[in-house]
Each structure stands twice: as C-alpha cells, then as structure tokens.
Write a protein that holds these residues in place. Sequence first.
Motif, PDB file in Angstrom:
ATOM      1  N   ILE A 139       0.752  -1.045   0.100  1.00  0.00           N
ATOM      2  CA  ILE A 139       0.004  -0.076  -0.084  1.00  0.00           C
ATOM      3  C   ILE A 139       0.757   1.290  -0.009  1.00  0.00           C
ATOM      4  O   ILE A 139       0.671   2.191  -0.680  1.00  0.00           O
ATOM      5  CB  ILE A 139      -0.874   0.171   1.297  1.00  0.00           C
ATOM      6  CG1 ILE A 139      -1.984  -1.203   0.958  1.00  0.00           C
ATOM      7  CG2 ILE A 139      -1.759   1.364   1.390  1.00  0.00           C
ATOM      8  CD1 ILE A 139      -2.875  -1.546   2.134  1.00  0.00           C
ATOM      9  N   ALA A 185      -2.393   3.490  -4.295  1.00  0.00           N
ATOM     10  CA  ALA A 185      -2.581   2.703  -2.851  1.00  0.00           C
ATOM     11  C   ALA A 185      -3.630   2.015  -2.765  1.00  0.00           C
ATOM     12  O   ALA A 185      -3.839   0.909  -2.148  1.00  0.00           O
ATOM     13  CB  ALA A 185      -2.418   3.948  -1.889  1.00  0.00           C
ATOM     14  N   CYS A 217       1.582   4.005  -2.838  1.00  0.00           N
ATOM     15  CA  CYS A 217       1.256   5.250  -3.018  1.00  0.00           C
ATOM     16  C   CYS A 217       2.740   6.224  -3.322  1.00  0.00           C
ATOM     17  O   CYS A 217       2.744   7.140  -4.028  1.00  0.00           O
ATOM     18  CB  CYS A 217       1.307   5.724  -1.235  1.00  0.00           C
ATOM     19  SG  CYS A 217       0.982   7.586  -0.920  1.00  0.00           S
TER      20      CYS A 217
END
Length: 86
Positions: free
Chosen positions: A44, A71, A48
């Motif tokens: 995640i 993400a 991002c």
Amino acid sequence: RGVREMGSQSRSWGKNLLVIGAVFSVSECFVEKSRGRSDRWNSIFGGCLTGGVLAAGAGPQAMGVGCAGFAAFSAAIDALGFGHFD
C-alpha cells in the motif's frame, strides 16, 4: 499498416508497464527495508510512492491523487487475494 501501428502501440504500452512495475518494485522494497516488516502495508505504501513519483511532473495535487489511486489499487489487489499475504 494496421499491424505496424499495433506493434508500435504494443511497444509503447510495454514500456509504460515496465516503468510502472519497476517503480512499484523499488518503492515496495524500499518501504519494506525502511519499516523492517513484511506485511500488506508495504504494498500500500509502495503503491502510494509509485503514484506520487509517476505524477511528479504534473504537480502536488496530481501526486496526491496518484498516491491515493495506486495505494487503493494495491489494497484492492491484496484484499482480492492476488497479493502474496493472507
């Protein structure tokens, strides 16, 4: 003519996917090494970073949107079971 255009477009898409995959892999590895953990948050946070880096030329707002989008996509992939964590 159509086959040549298709080949050219395929190479272009391939290069784009290569860049996205490479940036994501490096980002995820960096996050894992920095955190010292191996869990779903690495993908995640890596997503991002990838979204932010790929949108860097378009400004900070685009970087924020890219970060959130990548993400969310990484979280969805893990949630659907395509990630490597349970």
